[in-house]
Motif scaffolding. Structure first.
Motif, PDB file in Angstrom:
ATOM      1  N   LYS A  40       0.830  -1.205   0.000  1.00  0.00           N
ATOM      2  CA  LYS A  40       0.000   0.000   0.000  1.00  0.00           C
ATOM      3  C   LYS A  40       0.871   1.264   0.000  1.00  0.00           C
ATOM      4  CE  LYS A  40      -2.089  -0.953   3.889  1.00  0.00           C
ATOM      5  NZ  LYS A  40      -1.366  -2.167   4.314  1.00  0.00           N
ATOM      6  N   SER A  41       1.819   1.329   0.916  1.00  0.00           N
ATOM      7  CA  SER A  41       2.643   2.541   1.003  1.00  0.00           C
ATOM      8  C   SER A  41       3.477   2.725  -0.255  1.00  0.00           C
ATOM      9  CB  SER A  41       3.564   2.481   2.222  1.00  0.00           C
ATOM     10  OG  SER A  41       2.806   2.465   3.403  1.00  0.00           O
ATOM     11  N   SER A  42       3.998   1.647  -0.783  1.00  0.00           N
ATOM     12  CA  SER A  42       4.790   1.750  -2.011  1.00  0.00           C
ATOM     13  C   SER A  42       3.938   2.332  -3.130  1.00  0.00           C
ATOM     14  CB  SER A  42       5.325   0.377  -2.424  1.00  0.00           C
ATOM     15  OG  SER A  42       6.031  -0.219  -1.364  1.00  0.00           O
ATOM     16  N   PRO A  80       1.634  11.104   5.079  1.00  0.00           N
ATOM     17  CA  PRO A  80       2.388   9.852   5.027  1.00  0.00           C
ATOM     18  C   PRO A  80       2.076   8.947   6.207  1.00  0.00           C
ATOM     19  CG  PRO A  80       3.819  11.631   5.741  1.00  0.00           C
ATOM     20  CD  PRO A  80       2.474  12.236   5.476  1.00  0.00           C
ATOM     21  N   GLN A  81       2.474   7.696   6.078  1.00  0.00           N
ATOM     22  CA  GLN A  81       2.172   6.728   7.136  1.00  0.00           C
ATOM     23  C   GLN A  81       2.746   7.177   8.474  1.00  0.00           C
ATOM     24  OE1 GLN A  81       2.980   2.691   6.040  1.00  0.00           O
ATOM     25  NE2 GLN A  81       2.545   1.888   8.062  1.00  0.00           N
ATOM     26  N   ARG A  82       4.004   7.641   8.432  1.00  0.00           N
ATOM     27  CA  ARG A  82       4.606   8.165   9.658  1.00  0.00           C
ATOM     28  C   ARG A  82       4.571   9.676   9.612  1.00  0.00           C
ATOM     29  NH1 ARG A  82      10.517   6.187  10.564  1.00  0.00           N
ATOM     30  NH2 ARG A  82      10.590   8.239  11.520  1.00  0.00           N
ATOM     31  N   LEU A 156      -3.866   9.708   1.861  1.00  0.00           N
ATOM     32  CA  LEU A 156      -3.722   9.428   3.293  1.00  0.00           C
ATOM     33  C   LEU A 156      -3.262   7.982   3.476  1.00  0.00           C
ATOM     34  CD1 LEU A 156      -7.148  10.856   3.446  1.00  0.00           C
ATOM     35  CD2 LEU A 156      -5.625  11.755   5.197  1.00  0.00           C
ATOM     36  N   ASP A 157      -2.037   7.812   3.985  1.00  0.00           N
ATOM     37  CA  ASP A 157      -1.509   6.466   4.195  1.00  0.00           C
ATOM     38  C   ASP A 157      -1.749   6.062   5.649  1.00  0.00           C
ATOM     39  OD1 ASP A 157      -0.274   4.058   3.883  1.00  0.00           O
ATOM     40  OD2 ASP A 157       1.672   4.861   3.283  1.00  0.00           O
ATOM     41  N   GLU A 158      -2.656   5.167   5.857  1.00  0.00           N
ATOM     42  CA  GLU A 158      -3.045   4.705   7.195  1.00  0.00           C
ATOM     43  C   GLU A 158      -3.295   5.882   8.143  1.00  0.00           C
ATOM     44  OE1 GLU A 158      -1.218   1.338   8.737  1.00  0.00           O
ATOM     45  OE2 GLU A 158      -0.880   0.435   6.777  1.00  0.00           O
ATOM     46  N   PRO A 159      -4.318   6.665   7.852  1.00  0.00           N
ATOM     47  CA  PRO A 159      -4.523   7.899   8.625  1.00  0.00           C
ATOM     48  C   PRO A 159      -4.776   7.679  10.113  1.00  0.00           C
ATOM     49  CG  PRO A 159      -6.391   7.467   7.157  1.00  0.00           C
ATOM     50  CD  PRO A 159      -5.301   6.537   6.757  1.00  0.00           C
TER      51      PRO A 159
HETATM   52 MG   LIG Z   1       2.280   1.050   4.794  1.00  0.00          MG
END
Ligand SMILES: [Mg+2]
Ligand SMILES: Nc1ncnc2c1ncn2[C@@H]1O[C@H](COP(=O)(O)OP(=O)(O)O)[C@@H](O)[C@H]1O
Lengths: 304, 297
Positions: A40-42, A80-82, A156-159
């Motif tokens: 997902k993040s990629s 981003p995720q982080r 939104l990556d894993e909000p």
């Molecule tokens: Mg991820």
């Protein structure tokens, strides 16, 4: 807004994204649902024009990120995720300087910071340092920051990963508002409730591939039954019980701690279980969710 | 040499972001974008200055830290100039002029402090932002590109550096250690030295994995500080060592500043300028390439 076909991302020998086709229209809320490591993040980084695809075609607002990265990024917001907040600056400065990165004037960034802090419910913290904020506040600040350029598309990556339930609901409420304003949302999540709540349409990802696509409701209709009967037992080994309830539902899934029986009518199935002399510690009837869809498609659970 | 000149060295304006919230403006002509792609220099949007603005914002509350960078070279100047100066009295420079020791050593300290400041800023500070604060991850999600990051951070290092160098020159002048009006050019000279070291320092930083690796920086900086004709003329070295020293960067910085502050100016100085300029440009190129590799993978 997003057109991708045969999109691949490799890191050395590892294939993180393995040829996916995605198309997102303006105004949609689109989700990537999948477990950790699904890619997902990629995918989000490629769509965010900060990671060149290894193969395939990607068009964002009709432009090629390889040649028009800055123009594309100017029209997007990225969470981003982080969190990557600037801890050397205050809450309000974080938004203002981010606006400057997009080439906005100082006056304009000040105006938007006031507005966005209100939206993120952080007005009281405007001049506070970022570091001591709670996880939920930091996340809201990251979202506020990503909106400073008035983006047409918000990634939104894993909000809400890692937030407590209350903080998650506050965030969902904010995202709903954005959706109502017509901002196109693309989000990833491994929470099926989040996907169900926020997404008009989603793809289920596993091992870098898309295994299913549709609206949350159509996916459930297509890949699961209406109801699920959950049975818990005292014993460790559930295979014997699984054999005993066989045939009651369309399918039976054996999880480490319980059996899932997929049926149209849960209560009828529950009676049938008792009639067969199977005695669970507890039995529970619930509606099917995307979690069940995922389990059916991959044989694994989303969150472990 | 200023950062804007380094930016001008890479004429690429096609990367300007379209105004947010509006459809993309006129696309850059095909030739320009083809040229931009063919260029070995990683992309930037010409927005490096806003990264400088960010650093100014972060340092507004930390201005006391800024003072510390100025104090050290001044201490050196008085301790060496007055202490050693009493023992040595005069030195004959490599160009054959006899000068009092503090006058001899002051330009070298200026050059060395320009190097130290630049290296400190572009290694420790950049490493923190790159690996821990993840500042550049968030910056690169905006129209800014890797080249903007490299140019922005180097520019910031130079701005701080010129503040220190200017203060040092002033102290040296008031103390009577400056001989010529050419010394005014020693300030841009110091900025040039800073440019060379900051950009190469930033490049090196992108290869560092942990704080332990910073020992290598000290390992390089220390001998440069001691052996670049800093404290005595080049003539003191045997031929082969002298040849080696003449190839090292701080030597060129020291030679440049000494010539300017003694008023001993000739076309030969252009060699020093060229060396430092080339080193700086190479560093910006390398640093932006590495940032692209690390963060845009
Ligand atoms: Mg991820
Ligand atoms: N920069 C990277 N270098 C090497 N491998 C990576 C990198 N980023 C992600 N991966 C790998 O790619 C796979 C997919 O990761 P990711 O896209 O982060 O998945 P998700 O976001 O769905 O958890 C994982 O196996 C991960 O270890």
């Amino acid at each position: 807004m997003i057109e991708a076909s045969g999109l691949v991302k490799r890191f050395g020998d590892l294939v993180a994204v393995d040829g996916i086709d995605v198309s997102v229209q303006r105004g949609e809320a689109f989700g990537f649902l999948g477990p950790n490591g699904a890619g997902k993040s990629s995918t989000m980084r490629m769509v965010g024009a900060v990671s060149p695809p290894s193969a395939g075609v990607l068009r964002l607002f009709g432009m090629d990120p390889a040649t028009h990265g800055p123009q594309i990024r100017a029209r997007m917001g990225v969470v981003p995720q982080r969190d990557t907040l600037d801890e050397e600056l205050t809450v309000s400065e974080n938004i203002r300087i981010y606006g400057r990165y997009f080439g906005l004037s100082r006056a304009e960034t000040r105006r938007r910071a006031t507005e966005l802090l209100q939206f993120a419910q952080l007005t009281e913290r405007a001049d506070a340092k970022v570091e001591p904020l709670s996880g939920g506040m930091k996340r809201r600040l990251t979202i506020a920051r990503s909106l400073v350029n008035d983006p047409e598309l918000l990634l939104l990556d894993e909000p809400t990963t890692g937030l407590d339930p209350q903080a998650r609901h506050v965030l969902w409420d904010r995202l709903f508002r954005l959706k109502r304003r017509g901002v196109t949302l693309v989000l990833t999540t491994h929470y099926m409730d989040e996907a169900e709540q926020l997404c008009d349409r989603l793809v289920v990802m596993d091992g870098g591939r898309i295994v299913a696509e549709g609206s949350p409701r159509s996916l459930i209709e297509c890949y699961s039954t209406r109801e699920v009967l959950e049975l818990r037992f005292a014993e460790e080994d559930l295979t014997g019980h699984a054999r005993a309830v066989e045939g009651i539902g369309e399918r039976t899934e054996v999880l480490p701690d319980r059996l899932l029986v997929y049926v149209a009518d849960g209560d009828a199935a529950s009676s049938e279980v008792h009639r067969r002399g199977v005695q669970p510690l507890s039995s529970l009837v619930r509606r099917s969710t995307l979690e069940d869809v995922f389990l059916h498609l991959t044989g694994r659970t989303l969150v472990d | 040499m200023t950062p804007s000149a380094s930016r001008a060295a890479v004429p690429e304006r096609s990367g300007r972001p379209a105004p947010p919230g509006r459809p993309p403006g006129r696309r850059p002509p095909r030739m320009v974008s083809a040229l931009a792609r063919a260029m070995p220099f990683p992309a930037g949007a010409g927005l490096a200055r806003v990264l400088v603005e960010r650093n100014v914002m972060a340092y507004r509350r930390l201005w006391v830290l800024l003072l510390s960078g100025f104090v050290e070279p001044v201490f050196y100047l008085f301790s060496l100039g007055i202490g050693l100066g009493a023992l040595v009295r005069t030195v004959t420079t490599d160009s054959g002029v006899e000068v009092p020791y503090p006058v001899f050593v002051a330009p070298a300290l200026l050059a060395a402090s320009a190097m130290n400041g630049a290296v400190f800023d572009s290694t420790f500070n950049v490493f923190f932002k790159l690996r821990y604060a993840r500042l550049y991850d968030s910056v690169l999600a905006t129209p800014l590109g890797p080249r903007d990051v490299a140019v922005g951070e180097v520019t910031w290092a130079l701005m701080r550096g010129s503040l220190y160098s200017g203060a040092f020159l002033l102290v040296a002048a008031v103390a009577g250690f400056v001989r010529s009006w050419w010394a005014l050019l020693a300030l841009p000279g110091a900025v040039l030295i800073g440019f060379a070291f900051a950009s190469v320092g930033m490049w090196a930083t992108t290869y560092m994995r942990s704080w332990v690796d910073f020992d290598y920086v000290t390992l390089v900086i220390q001998p440069l500080f001691l052996f670049s004709a800093t404290f005595y003329p080049l003539a003191q070295y045997p031929g082969s060592v002298r040849w080696l020293v003449e190839w090292t960067p701080l030597y060129h910085g020291v030679a440049l500043e000494r010539a300017l502050m003694l008023g001993d100016v000739g076309p030969g100085l252009l060699v020093h300028v060229g060396y430092l300029l080339a080193m700086g440009l190479l560093g910006v190129w390398g640093a932006s390439r590495r940032i692209e590799r690390l963060l845009l993978s």
